[in-house]
Design a protein around this motif. Sequence first.
Motif, PDB file in Angstrom:
ATOM      1  N   LYS A 100       0.833  -1.205   0.000  1.00 57.47           N
ATOM      2  CA  LYS A 100       0.000   0.000   0.000  1.00 57.47           C
ATOM      3  C   LYS A 100       0.870   1.259   0.000  1.00 57.47           C
ATOM      4  O   LYS A 100       0.599   2.214  -0.748  1.00 57.47           O
ATOM      5  CB  LYS A 100      -0.913  -0.015   1.220  1.00 57.47           C
ATOM      6  N   VAL A 211      -6.896  -3.571   5.314  1.00 58.83           N
ATOM      7  CA  VAL A 211      -6.112  -2.722   4.429  1.00 58.83           C
ATOM      8  C   VAL A 211      -5.044  -1.922   5.169  1.00 58.83           C
ATOM      9  O   VAL A 211      -4.061  -1.467   4.574  1.00 58.83           O
ATOM     10  CB  VAL A 211      -7.043  -1.789   3.631  1.00 58.83           C
ATOM     11  N   ASN A 212      -5.197  -1.778   6.488  1.00 60.20           N
ATOM     12  CA  ASN A 212      -4.202  -1.059   7.295  1.00 60.20           C
ATOM     13  C   ASN A 212      -3.158  -1.992   7.892  1.00 60.20           C
ATOM     14  O   ASN A 212      -2.289  -1.546   8.645  1.00 60.20           O
ATOM     15  CB  ASN A 212      -4.898  -0.285   8.422  1.00 60.20           C
ATOM     16  N   ASP A 515     -12.578  -0.723   2.824  1.00 65.86           N
ATOM     17  CA  ASP A 515     -11.520  -0.520   1.822  1.00 65.86           C
ATOM     18  C   ASP A 515     -11.972   0.526   0.805  1.00 65.86           C
ATOM     19  O   ASP A 515     -12.143   0.238  -0.376  1.00 65.86           O
ATOM     20  CB  ASP A 515     -11.198  -1.848   1.126  1.00 65.86           C
ATOM     21  N   PHE A 519      -8.034  -0.943  -2.490  1.00 59.32           N
ATOM     22  CA  PHE A 519      -6.701  -1.544  -2.553  1.00 59.32           C
ATOM     23  C   PHE A 519      -6.798  -3.023  -2.929  1.00 59.32           C
ATOM     24  O   PHE A 519      -6.051  -3.512  -3.777  1.00 59.32           O
ATOM     25  CB  PHE A 519      -6.003  -1.386  -1.197  1.00 59.32           C
TER      26      PHE A 519
END
Length: 529
Positions: A100, A211-212, A515, A519
């Motif tokens: 990312k 996603v983090n 999200d 991503f």
Amino acid sequence: MKVPTSKAILFFVLSVLLSSVSWATAYADLNDFLQCLPKFSESSYPIIETIYTQKNTSFQYVLNAYIKNRRYSTPTIPKPMAIIAAMHESHVQATVVCAKQHALHIRIRSGGYDYKGLSYVSSVPFIILDMFNLRSIEINVTDESAWVQAGATAGELYYKIAEKSKVHGFPAGVCPTVATGGLISGGGYGPTMRRFGLSADNIEDAKLVNVNGTILDRNSMGEDLFWAIRGGGGASFGVILSWKIKLVRVPAKVTVFNVTRSIEQGALDVLYRWQYVAPKLPKNTYIRATSQVSNGEGKKKDVEVSFVGHFLGQIDELLRLINESFPKLGLQRKDCFEMSWVESTVFWAGYPIGTPINVLLNMTNMPTFFFKSKSDYVKEPIPKEGIKSIWQMVHKIEKVYVQWNPYGGRMDEIAASATPFPHRAGNLFKIQYYMSWTEEGIDTTNKYLSFSRKLYEAMTPFVSKNPREAFLNYRDIDIGANLHNQTEFDIARVYGSKCFKDNFDRLVRVKTVVDPQNFFRNEQSIPPL
């Protein structure tokens, strides 16, 4: 012959140039990505030892080891810039965070059974996050549950359950080398689904990297996301690390059979009657029907139908049931075999009766054949003339089987909105059209793809409509796809409505929350608003 216009030629040239620039830029970013990984990995096992770049001598082997369809292992298919074969949960977290940060596209592969190869192929520069090393299984017979990592295969799960208990099982697929990460997140069905439902219907908890880069369980992810990953395709929302499954109780002995009927033996009448009987049988009974061209030595090439059954009980009880409900099948005692539940999983995997159960632990080698699969759902019995027309195409094509999987039972009892998997009450059976070949060459591939689409088109009058439903795990981009790394909502709704029906909108709302920048994406992923 149509001559390309100057504009068309210019567009093609620009596309090639832009693609080349994109890949060159991504390779420049790859080094920064690789240097980033150790900063976010807390495992005692160095993440550097899980990395395979194209310069690594093992790269091609690791890539091909989990490609199940030779269509996606040919030299012209785009290859990843690197493979991260995670050995620890923190390796997954690091891969997500660093990809990312450096704007690198990732594909997530747990077993490689994505029929279209979307878990390991992309038209834009990408890396593969491979889960095959994360395969631990912890069975707890006391509370009838198990934690299963995403890279563990169905066969490994069956074997581990049998080590602990002879009266427990888990409803999942018939192919033992399918990994549980993708199997369950797409639904997961098999010969006990009429009694227990889908794999996704028997999940109590899950662990996922969002996603983090944060690891979430059911409590921390919330019920909406937990709902979405049980049949909505986990790769749209994060990286599935593991599932907590609910074990189901099975008899100490079950019964299986495989009865084949040719046209001369009345296959038409038997298959026609099957449509009325199979979805209405007691929940503990499952009979699959597969039409294909006979290929035995000395046999005249003609269509025959195999009726393969699974009964959660013993032979005498099964024979009484079938003789009353489905006498046309002509089932006899010599056709039936009693065995343990785990031995029945070996039978369903296609091995001869008596094969030791440790075959469930075997891993497949490199892909050996090319294939194409499509799916349909049937809500009204197909008339005999319709069956004949199907068989005519099967006879002409030869290298295809048409598999009918009965519904009813538990599948009728679970609400269509209980999970993203919507194909519940109202369906008589699901169809899989599976075509395979070994000949190489693009012309051969295009020939068989054309056959597949013609057969699918010919089935239009007999299957579901508005939408024409499809099973997510039989990945088929003919039903709609977002290509070239774009995600257009209107296109997503086309394939989304077929796979998820009314559940598509809720999946979109979940995606938008977890999200929003999209991503996690592929050609058939869930889009954010």
